[in-house]
Design a protein around this motif. Structure first.
Motif, PDB file in Angstrom:
ATOM      1  N   LYS A 185       0.815  -1.223   0.000  1.00 23.79           N
ATOM      2  CA  LYS A 185       0.000   0.000   0.000  1.00 23.79           C
ATOM      3  C   LYS A 185       0.850   1.276   0.000  1.00 23.79           C
ATOM      4  O   LYS A 185       0.315   2.383   0.143  1.00 23.79           O
ATOM      5  N   LYS A 186       2.150   1.121  -0.181  1.00 22.40           N
ATOM      6  CA  LYS A 186       3.033   2.289  -0.272  1.00 22.40           C
ATOM      7  C   LYS A 186       3.313   2.678  -1.718  1.00 22.40           C
ATOM      8  O   LYS A 186       3.833   3.757  -1.980  1.00 22.40           O
ATOM      9  N   THR A 187       2.947   1.779  -2.644  1.00 26.39           N
ATOM     10  CA  THR A 187       3.186   2.019  -4.064  1.00 26.39           C
ATOM     11  C   THR A 187       1.905   1.771  -4.854  1.00 26.39           C
ATOM     12  O   THR A 187       1.187   0.807  -4.585  1.00 26.39           O
ATOM     13  N   LYS A 188       1.632   2.665  -5.780  1.00 24.56           N
ATOM     14  CA  LYS A 188       0.497   2.491  -6.673  1.00 24.56           C
ATOM     15  C   LYS A 188       0.964   2.619  -8.122  1.00 24.56           C
ATOM     16  O   LYS A 188       2.040   3.164  -8.398  1.00 24.56           O
ATOM     17  N   LEU A 189       0.141   2.105  -9.023  1.00 24.63           N
ATOM     18  CA  LEU A 189       0.518   2.054 -10.433  1.00 24.63           C
ATOM     19  C   LEU A 189      -0.091   3.214 -11.208  1.00 24.63           C
ATOM     20  O   LEU A 189      -1.250   3.584 -11.003  1.00 24.63           O
ATOM     21  N   VAL A 190       0.707   3.747 -12.111  1.00 26.79           N
ATOM     22  CA  VAL A 190       0.229   4.710 -13.100  1.00 26.79           C
ATOM     23  C   VAL A 190       0.321   4.007 -14.450  1.00 26.79           C
ATOM     24  O   VAL A 190       1.415   3.604 -14.870  1.00 26.79           O
ATOM     25  N   ILE A 191      -0.822   3.812 -15.100  1.00 26.61           N
ATOM     26  CA  ILE A 191      -0.872   3.085 -16.378  1.00 26.61           C
ATOM     27  C   ILE A 191      -1.113   4.105 -17.484  1.00 26.61           C
ATOM     28  O   ILE A 191      -2.170   4.733 -17.546  1.00 26.61           O
ATOM     29  N   ALA A 192      -0.101   4.274 -18.342  1.00 24.03           N
ATOM     30  CA  ALA A 192      -0.126   5.321 -19.351  1.00 24.03           C
ATOM     31  C   ALA A 192      -0.242   4.753 -20.756  1.00 24.03           C
ATOM     32  O   ALA A 192       0.345   3.702 -21.060  1.00 24.03           O
ATOM     33  N   PHE A 193      -0.985   5.428 -21.606  1.00 17.52           N
ATOM     34  CA  PHE A 193      -1.145   5.037 -23.005  1.00 17.52           C
ATOM     35  C   PHE A 193       0.164   5.215 -23.754  1.00 17.52           C
ATOM     36  O   PHE A 193       0.851   6.227 -23.594  1.00 17.52           O
ATOM     37  N   SER A 194       0.524   4.236 -24.585  1.00 20.79           N
ATOM     38  CA  SER A 194       1.750   4.304 -25.381  1.00 20.79           C
ATOM     39  C   SER A 194       1.413   4.606 -26.846  1.00 20.79           C
ATOM     40  O   SER A 194       0.481   4.025 -27.407  1.00 20.79           O
ATOM     41  N   SER A 195       2.175   5.486 -27.468  1.00 22.33           N
ATOM     42  CA  SER A 195       1.931   5.846 -28.874  1.00 22.33           C
ATOM     43  C   SER A 195       2.166   4.657 -29.797  1.00 22.33           C
ATOM     44  O   SER A 195       1.709   4.647 -30.946  1.00 22.33           O
ATOM     45  N   ALA A 196       2.848   3.609 -29.309  1.00 25.14           N
ATOM     46  CA  ALA A 196       3.068   2.405 -30.119  1.00 25.14           C
ATOM     47  C   ALA A 196       1.734   1.752 -30.487  1.00 25.14           C
ATOM     48  O   ALA A 196       1.662   0.988 -31.452  1.00 25.14           O
ATOM     49  N   SER A 197       0.676   2.057 -29.726  1.00 28.50           N
ATOM     50  CA  SER A 197      -0.638   1.494 -30.016  1.00 28.50           C
ATOM     51  C   SER A 197      -1.161   1.980 -31.362  1.00 28.50           C
ATOM     52  O   SER A 197      -1.921   1.279 -32.035  1.00 28.50           O
ATOM     53  N   ILE A 198      -0.747   3.176 -31.772  1.00 25.82           N
ATOM     54  CA  ILE A 198      -1.196   3.742 -33.041  1.00 25.82           C
ATOM     55  C   ILE A 198      -0.261   3.352 -34.172  1.00 25.82           C
ATOM     56  O   ILE A 198      -0.680   3.026 -35.274  1.00 25.82           O
ATOM     57  N   THR A 199       1.042   3.347 -33.889  1.00 27.23           N
ATOM     58  CA  THR A 199       2.032   3.156 -34.937  1.00 27.23           C
ATOM     59  C   THR A 199       2.328   1.708 -35.249  1.00 27.23           C
ATOM     60  O   THR A 199       2.960   1.394 -36.244  1.00 27.23           O
ATOM     61  N   SER A 200       1.894   0.772 -34.390  1.00 28.79           N
ATOM     62  CA  SER A 200       2.152  -0.654 -34.640  1.00 28.79           C
ATOM     63  C   SER A 200       0.842  -1.404 -34.591  1.00 28.79           C
ATOM     64  O   SER A 200      -0.107  -0.969 -33.950  1.00 28.79           O
ATOM     65  N   PRO A 201       0.775  -2.602 -35.268  1.00 30.27           N
ATOM     66  CA  PRO A 201      -0.457  -3.383 -35.271  1.00 30.27           C
ATOM     67  C   PRO A 201      -0.757  -3.974 -33.921  1.00 30.27           C
ATOM     68  O   PRO A 201       0.114  -4.152 -33.110  1.00 30.27           O
TER      69      PRO A 201
END
Length: 233
Positions: free
Chosen positions: A217-233
């Motif tokens: 409970k001392k660490t939480k996740l930040v989940i970020a969108f990657s531009s690879a989702s657009i540029t790769s299949p």
């Protein structure tokens, strides 16, 4: 009268002979066509479902043209980088519907994990199924960092109503399949809800790392969108 009958018989015999010769010719042409071969893509060895196909896993192999069907893949470039939807046997003809380019199934060494809500600090609203994301660890002691060295594939994102988040009038995956980046962008702006659940394809080691850090409970996740989702299949 006999001469006329003989002439008619001769003509009929000649016609029948011609038809017979033509029939034999047609059969021979068809036989030659059936004996011609077509190169198709086959696995070199058994491939598990959810495996990302690399060049060393497949090869071209000739089959008789008569055995070829339109569902068979004939170019290595059409399968490299795609994902198997089901197990493939060694030397089995690779059919188009057995592969997928969006990689939403877990790989051979992966499983799909739903990330507990209490582990998450924030999730980018633009994330959709099939996207790639980057995971960061945000710690209360200030030791925040990028948690994993590679981008992670999203298996699904759902709203609080347990509905897959997408634009029902303009599917993000359909736009991606058509290579229409503009419609992909618009579908993300007009999606049907906020993200409540996110499922990621992780190896056992990656999940245990996330669980070990966040369970304190001392660490939480930040989940970020990657531009690879657009540029790769």
């Amino acid at each position: 009268m006999n001469r006329r009958r003989s002439l008619l018989i001769s003509i009929a015999a000649a016609l029948l002979s011609g038809l017979l010769v033509y029939g034999v010719y047609v059969l021979q042409v068809r036989q030659v066509a059936l004996q011609q071969t077509v190169n198709i893509v086959v696995p070199k060895n058994f491939i598990r479902a959810g495996t990302l196909i690399e060049e060393g896993l497949v090869e071209l192999r000739p089959v008789l043209k008569g055995s070829y069907s339109d569902n068979m893949v004939t170019k290595l470039s059409d399968v490299i980088g795609q994902e198997t939807l089901m197990p493939l046997g060694s030397n089995e003809p690779l059919l188009c519907w057995k592969i997928n380019k969006f990689h939403m199934l877990p790989g051979a060494q992966q499983s799909t994990f739903q990330i507990p809500k209490e582990y998450i600090l924030s999730v980018s609203n633009g994330i959709r199924a099939g996207d790639q994301v980057r995971i960061y660890a945000s710690s209360s002691d200030g030791a925040s960092r990028k948690l994993l060295d590679k981008d992670i594939r999203v298996a699904s994102v759902k709203s609080s109503a347990n509905i897959e988040i997408d634009n029902p009038k303009n599917s993000n995956l359909l736009s991606k399949a058509n290579g229409d980046a503009e419609k992909m962008y618009l579908s993300r702006l007009e999606a049907n809800g906020a993200i409540d659940q996110i499922n990621l394809n992780l190896t056992e080691e990656e999940w245990l790392l996330l669980d070990r850090l966040c369970s304190t409970k001392k660490t939480k996740l930040v989940i970020a969108f990657s531009s690879a989702s657009i540029t790769s299949p």
